[in-house]
Each structure stands twice: as C-alpha cells, then as structure tokens.
Scaffold this motif. Structure first.
Motif, PDB file in Angstrom:
ATOM      1  N   UNK A   2      49.638  34.914  41.558  1.00 12.66           N
ATOM      2  CA  UNK A   2      49.612  36.313  41.138  1.00 12.66           C
ATOM      3  C   UNK A   2      48.281  36.608  40.460  1.00 12.66           C
ATOM      4  N   UNK A   3      47.911  37.896  40.370  1.00 14.07           N
ATOM      5  CA  UNK A   3      46.595  38.290  39.852  1.00 14.07           C
ATOM      6  C   UNK A   3      46.727  39.425  38.852  1.00 14.07           C
ATOM      7  N   UNK A   4      46.002  39.297  37.752  1.00 11.66           N
ATOM      8  CA  UNK A   4      45.813  40.416  36.821  1.00 11.66           C
ATOM      9  C   UNK A   4      44.316  40.715  36.810  1.00 11.66           C
ATOM     10  N   UNK A   5      43.958  41.940  37.211  1.00 11.42           N
ATOM     11  CA  UNK A   5      42.552  42.322  37.386  1.00 11.42           C
ATOM     12  C   UNK A   5      42.161  43.290  36.267  1.00 11.42           C
ATOM     13  N   UNK A   6      41.230  42.844  35.422  1.00  9.73           N
ATOM     14  CA  UNK A   6      40.696  43.690  34.356  1.00  9.73           C
ATOM     15  C   UNK A   6      39.420  44.361  34.869  1.00  9.73           C
ATOM     16  N   UNK A   7      39.482  45.660  35.086  1.00  9.23           N
ATOM     17  CA  UNK A   7      38.410  46.398  35.748  1.00  9.23           C
ATOM     18  C   UNK A   7      37.637  47.264  34.753  1.00  9.23           C
ATOM     19  N   UNK A   8      36.373  47.568  35.101  1.00  5.16           N
ATOM     20  CA  UNK A   8      35.582  48.504  34.290  1.00  5.16           C
ATOM     21  C   UNK A   8      35.779  49.947  34.738  1.00  5.16           C
ATOM     22  N   UNK A   9      36.521  50.146  35.834  1.00  3.68           N
ATOM     23  CA  UNK A   9      36.855  51.499  36.280  1.00  3.68           C
ATOM     24  C   UNK A   9      35.846  52.144  37.198  1.00  3.68           C
ATOM     25  N   UNK A  10      34.777  51.414  37.606  1.00  5.76           N
ATOM     26  CA  UNK A  10      33.764  52.005  38.470  1.00  5.76           C
ATOM     27  C   UNK A  10      33.986  51.607  39.922  1.00  5.76           C
ATOM     28  N   UNK A  11      33.522  52.465  40.808  1.00  5.58           N
ATOM     29  CA  UNK A  11      33.610  52.195  42.243  1.00  5.58           C
ATOM     30  C   UNK A  11      32.353  51.439  42.682  1.00  5.58           C
ATOM     31  N   UNK A  12      32.537  50.412  43.448  1.00  7.54           N
ATOM     32  CA  UNK A  12      31.409  49.648  43.983  1.00  7.54           C
ATOM     33  C   UNK A  12      31.502  49.569  45.501  1.00  7.54           C
ATOM     34  N   UNK A  13      31.656  50.704  46.135  1.00  9.41           N
ATOM     35  CA  UNK A  13      31.750  50.741  47.590  1.00  9.41           C
ATOM     36  C   UNK A  13      33.024  50.081  48.086  1.00  9.41           C
ATOM     37  N   UNK A  14      32.959  49.547  49.284  1.00 12.97           N
ATOM     38  CA  UNK A  14      34.129  48.914  49.901  1.00 12.97           C
ATOM     39  C   UNK A  14      34.311  47.467  49.478  1.00 12.97           C
ATOM     40  N   UNK A  15      33.343  46.929  48.724  1.00 14.28           N
ATOM     41  CA  UNK A  15      33.431  45.512  48.368  1.00 14.28           C
ATOM     42  C   UNK A  15      34.638  45.235  47.476  1.00 14.28           C
ATOM     43  N   UNK A  16      34.929  46.158  46.556  1.00 14.99           N
ATOM     44  CA  UNK A  16      36.068  45.956  45.664  1.00 14.99           C
ATOM     45  C   UNK A  16      37.378  45.962  46.453  1.00 14.99           C
ATOM     46  N   UNK A  17      37.489  46.868  47.415  1.00 18.45           N
ATOM     47  CA  UNK A  17      38.719  46.963  48.204  1.00 18.45           C
ATOM     48  C   UNK A  17      38.917  45.731  49.077  1.00 18.45           C
ATOM     49  N   UNK A  18      37.813  45.172  49.597  1.00 12.23           N
ATOM     50  CA  UNK A  18      37.929  43.961  50.417  1.00 12.23           C
ATOM     51  C   UNK A  18      38.463  42.797  49.588  1.00 12.23           C
ATOM     52  N   UNK A  19      37.990  42.683  48.349  1.00 12.81           N
ATOM     53  CA  UNK A  19      38.487  41.630  47.464  1.00 12.81           C
ATOM     54  C   UNK A  19      39.942  41.870  47.096  1.00 12.81           C
ATOM     55  N   UNK A  20      40.310  43.132  46.892  1.00 14.73           N
ATOM     56  CA  UNK A  20      41.695  43.464  46.564  1.00 14.73           C
ATOM     57  C   UNK A  20      42.633  43.074  47.695  1.00 14.73           C
ATOM     58  N   UNK A  21      42.240  43.290  48.945  1.00 12.78           N
ATOM     59  CA  UNK A  21      43.083  42.930  50.092  1.00 12.78           C
ATOM     60  C   UNK A  21      43.376  41.434  50.108  1.00 12.78           C
ATOM     61  N   UNK A  22      42.368  40.619  49.829  1.00 10.84           N
ATOM     62  CA  UNK A  22      42.567  39.168  49.832  1.00 10.84           C
ATOM     63  C   UNK A  22      43.521  38.767  48.711  1.00 10.84           C
ATOM     64  N   UNK A  23      43.342  39.341  47.537  1.00 16.17           N
ATOM     65  CA  UNK A  23      44.197  39.001  46.394  1.00 16.17           C
ATOM     66  C   UNK A  23      45.645  39.399  46.649  1.00 16.17           C
TER      67      UNK A  23
END
Length: 586
Positions: free
Chosen positions: A175-196
């Motif tokens: 399981x994953x708990x993701x502490x984010x800064x709230x900024x968008x960084x293109x599609x790279x963040x979403x690609x990592x989210x899909x794997x998690x």
C-alpha cells in the motif's frame, strides 16, 4: 479509524461492572437493642445526614473516569484513511521538491503518526523521495523513524523519471501513502500513480494551500522587474522584497512592493548605490527555495566614468571620442562625465579614458585601481606621439613603440587586419567576431617577456589589439585603437558593446547568450531547502553546456557558480516555469 497500541489493557474494562457493585455495596444493617437512656434524645434531628447508598450519578462519573484511564493506558491512535490498507508493506512517497518545504512540517508530523501505527502492526516500510530517488529499502518503521527525523525537501523539482524506474522494478504488493506538494508536473506524476495503484491501495495527502514562485528578476533600463507565478490565485496581495547589504556589511531591506496581480510582476527603480549592493529578491509569505532569487553582478547598474582631455564639443557627435562609449554603456551603466577628480569621488566601478598622453592624478588613480577599479584606456593620435611618457606610467599594461602602425592606404603595403578569435584566457572569450570588422591603424606594443600574458585580444597577424594588467584587486586595460571609428570600425559594432560590458561587469546572467561554451564552472555557494546560500561540502564542477541546458537538479543544483572572472546565479524559479495545481483523478 481508531486502534490501540496496547489492546490487552482493554480487558480491564470488563471489570467495571464488578467495581460498580463493590462501590454500591453497604455494610449489613446493625442489630437493634433497647437502651433506656436514648429516650432523652427523642425528638432531636441531625442536620448532617449521610446517604445509605452512594448516589448513582456519582458512581457513573467514577466509572467514566476509570474507563478513560484504562483507554488512555491502551494508547489509542487515530489512523485516518487506512481503512483499505491490507498489505503487510507500506510505501511512503514524498514529492520532496522545492515546493514541499512550505508544507514539510505538517507532513513530518503525519509521517511520525503513520510510522508509529506501522510499528504497532509490524509492517515493513519503504520511503521514496521523488526529488532524490533511490532503490526501495524495506525496513522496520523504527528504522525509518530515525532516517526521517531530519528529512528536508530538496531545492529542485521532483525527479519522476528515476522514481518511476525505482517503483516499476519491484513487482511485490504494498500500500502507498503519497505526501504531495500539490503541484502538477505534467503526465509524469500520473504515470507513477498508475504503477503504485497496480501494487495496492494509494492514499494521497495533498495540501490545500497555494504555492508562489519567484521566477526571475531582470533589468529593463533603470527598472528591476520581478516575475512571479502562483499555483492558485492568492487570497491577498503578496509583496516582493528587494534586499542587500549596507556599506557596513549589514543586511537591509531596500524596497518592498506589492505584486501586480494583472501582470504578476513587481518593478522598482533603485539608485545605483543600492543596485550595486543588491543580493537577493524574495517573494514574501513563501518559505521555500523557489521564492528567492539570488543575484550576481548582472543586475547591478554600475557607475562608469568617461573622461577625455579634449571632449571636442565642437566636433560632430559621431566623431567625438566618447560618443561610442556612451552608446555602448548607457543601457547597462550609470555614466558620469566630469573631471577626473569628480569621477573618482563618485566611486565608479570603471573609468574609460580616450587618447591622453599622461593621466592627471595618476597617484589617486593607482590607489583606486589597486582597490578594485577597472581603468580602460584607448589610443589615438596623442597617444601615438607620446609613447615615451606613457611607457613610464604605472597605468599602462605594456610599453609602446614610438609612432604607430598604418594598415591600408597609398603609403603602406599592409592591408587592414581582422580580429583573431579570442583566447580561452580572455574576458572576451566566446564573443562572436563579425567578419567585416577591420583595423586600419594602431599603436604597437614593445615585445618583452610579459607581453604574451597580457594580450586579451589580437589581430589576425598576432599583433596585440587589447592588453591588460592586474593591479592589486583591480585591472588596467589598453585598447591599441581609438574609441571612435577613426582607426577601426570596431566601435560601430555590437561586439564593441559586448566587450565594454565584459570589462565593466565580470558577471553574466544565466540567460545571456554571451556565456562561452568551452568553460568549466565551479560552485562557490549552493541554495539550500529554504533558499539560503551555503558553502558546498564538495565544490561541483560543470561545463557551460550543463549549466545552460540542464534544469536545477541534484547534478547541477542551484547556487552561485564562477569561472575565471565570471559569476552566474542559478536560481530555482528560473527552471520551474508557470506552476499549476495538481488535479488528482477520482
């Protein structure tokens, strides 16, 4: 969801009914005996009466207090958002970039609670810092508590590409708990989210506040313009603060201006004295490395003195010896044209002198140069006729030959000469030389053992064109041609402007096209997570290509870099661009 660190203590709650009965118990009814003397007390009443049994409400309060003590000893813990967590492993993901510093303290507290819960459940924990990714290391919660106690975000943007590789290389479930800064960084963040999400349940903990970034500070004539960007429209009007050093070396606030929410800029005109001592510009209310711009000398508007023995006011403007220097310097410097004494009193960064046989106030000039001034002299007819006097001057970098050299014309076999490429040691190194620039006349330097080390520009036949000599903390520079177009068309070119700028200021802006390609830069200061300049543990060496083409990263972090006489300020905000809030998928 509430869980308990020591659930076995809750067994004591089962004893509460027994305790209730014990508290309700009273002694047996006493045996009654007739005693004649008691008749004397008949009719009397006792004002203080004692209840036969303890009141029920008092017993209830005692039971509640006792139950609370038992619950407290069992150490209850609030575990919000973990209802769907079923794996025996948990990954803690941290954006860890420059913007995370604004929310780092709150996230540290949440991480501490999360690790305490994981320790109770005996879960294995791994931590992924996206700004500084490494292979996932599954360890106990106690192990990571020690590591994360002093965790601080990094002063650059998160590295999603390497983080994706770290996560994708492990196929086990967690399981994953993701502490984010709230900024968008293109599609790279979403690609990592899909794997998690493929590995297990993912909980996102993103802050609700907005982020502001100070992208750049540039000069437009007399004005300094700060450009900012916000992830969301700010609730108020933030200020931009321009800071620097006083003459005594103390830090001071030079100006404080509100940001125009229409243009997202703040502009100020500072006197030359303050502009020269400017050290940094800060976006107020933001506490991270992207909210500060450290400036090098490129933002300063130095004071420059122009001096000529014969100002030639009756001569046409284009023929005046100082005209082309004024044109070259007025966009980037505050120009002072007075007597040499008055120029020295104005404390200039540089003094340009045209065609003099011997400088007045030479002792004062020597002292000024020794203390860091730059004296730039130009040749001319007067110089050519007085080379003996000039050769005896302390302020001449080389000895000169009597007369001069004529190139081209009916009286000489020689043709006008072009400029040779600038050497690696020259302050003009990297400047492009147009093919149409030629020299028709010059004064010549006498050959000696030191001549080659003092040449910073030469003609195609190897004849010195510009020579330089260090003197204390300053330098003296001599152009072997005139400052106007009499002996060369150099003064008519953009190259002349660039050469003059290089001599006035030894610093370059990062976005300047003047930065030579073949240079090695050394970090002298680095920007930390809150934007302060700190000494590097080990100096970083990078090429001009890396410095210009790379964004701020672990390999090329933000800070102050030097190479020869040049200084560059690498700031976080310059490589961030416009920022946007992250919209997480439902």
């Amino acid at each position: 969801m509430i869980q308990f660190a020591y659930p076995f203590i809750l067994i004591a709650l089962a004893a509460l009914p027994m305790i209730w009965l014990l508290l309700r118990a009273v002694p047996p009814t006493p045996v009654q005996r007739t005693f004649a003397a008691v008749t004397l007390l008949l009719g009397l009443k006792d004002k203080d009466q004692v209840s036969e049994r303890t009141p029920w409400w008092l017993l209830l309060m005692r039971m509640i207090a006792l139950g609370a003590i038992i619950l407290g000893l069992a150490k209850p813990e609030l575990r919000y958002g973990e209802n769907g967590f079923t794996q025996d492993r948990m990954l803690i993901v941290l954006d860890g970039g420059f913007a995370h510093e604004k929310f780092a303290q709150g996230h540290r507290e949440q991480i501490e609670t999360l690790l305490s819960s994981a320790e109770t459940d005996q879960k294995l924990i791994a931590v992924l810092d996206i700004a500084y990714p490494d292979a996932l290391d599954w360890q106990t919660a106690a192990f990571h508590q020690e590591r994360l106690a002093n965790w601080t975000p990094k002063p650059w943007v998160p590295n999603f590409e390497e983080s994706f590789d770290s996560v994708a290389s492990i196929s086990s479930s967690y399981d994953t708990v993701w502490f984010s800064d709230g900024l968008e960084y293109g599609n790279q963040r979403l690609a990592l989210l899909d794997v998690l999400q493929d590995r297990g349940n993912v909980e996102i903990r993103a802050p609700s506040g907005d982020i502001g970034v100070l992208q750049s500070v540039s000069r437009d004539g007399d004005e300094l313009i700060a450009q900012v960007s916000f992830s969301n429209a700010p609730s108020g009007v933030p200020n931009v603060v321009f800071r620097g050093l006083t003459p005594s070396g103390a830090r001071a606030e030079f100006a404080r201006l509100p940001v125009s929410l229409d243009t997202l800029t703040a502009a100020v005109s500072l006197p030359a004295e303050l502009s020269a001592r400017l050290t940094d510009v800060v976006l107020e209310g933001e506490h991270h490395s992207g909210a500060i711009v450290h400036v090098s000398d490129y933002l300063a508007r130095p004071r420059v003195g122009l001096f000529s023995i014969d100002p030639s006011e009756e001569v046409a403007e284009l023929l005046q010896p100082l005209h082309y220097l004024r044109t070259a310097l007025r966009q980037n410097a505050e120009i002072v044209e007075q007597s040499l004494d008055d120029i020295l009193l104005s404390k200039p960064a540089a003094i340009f002198v045209t065609d003099v046989s011997r400088l007045p106030n030479e002792a004062d000039l020597v002292n000024w140069v020794t203390n860091g001034g730059t004296l730039v002299q130009f040749a001319g007819p007067t110089t050519a006729l007085n080379t003996v006097d000039l050769g005896a001057s302390e302020l001449m970098p080389v000895r000169l030959r009597q007369g001069g050299r004529q190139l081209g014309g009916a009286m000489t076999w020689e043709t006008p000469k072009q400029l040779a490429p600038f050497s690696r040691q020259s302050p003009f190194f990297g400047l492009e030389i147009p093919d149409d620039i030629v020299v028709n006349a010059q004064v010549l330097a006498e050959p000696d053992a030191d001549l080659s080390s003092r040449v910073i520009a030469e003609l195609s036949d190897g004849t010195p064109l510009v020579t330089r000599m260090a003197m204390g903390d300053g330098q003296v520079v001599f152009f072997h041609i005139t400052a106007n177009a009499d002996w060369s068309n150099l003064a008519l070119s953009e190259l002349f402007i660039d050469m003059s700028k290089r001599l006035v200021s030894r610093a370059l802006a990062l976005d300047s096209t003047e930065i030579p390609d073949d240079m090695t830069w050394k970090s002298v200061k680095l920007i930390d997570h809150v934007g302060a300049l700190v000494d590097p543990e080990i100096p970083i060496l990078v090429s001009s290509e890396q410095l210009m083409s790379s964004g701020i990263s672990a390999e090329v972090p933000g800070g102050m870099y030097t190479s020869d006489d040049f200084t560059i300020a690498r700031n976080i905000g310059a490589g961030v661009g416009d920022i946007r809030p992250m919209k997480w998928p439902a």
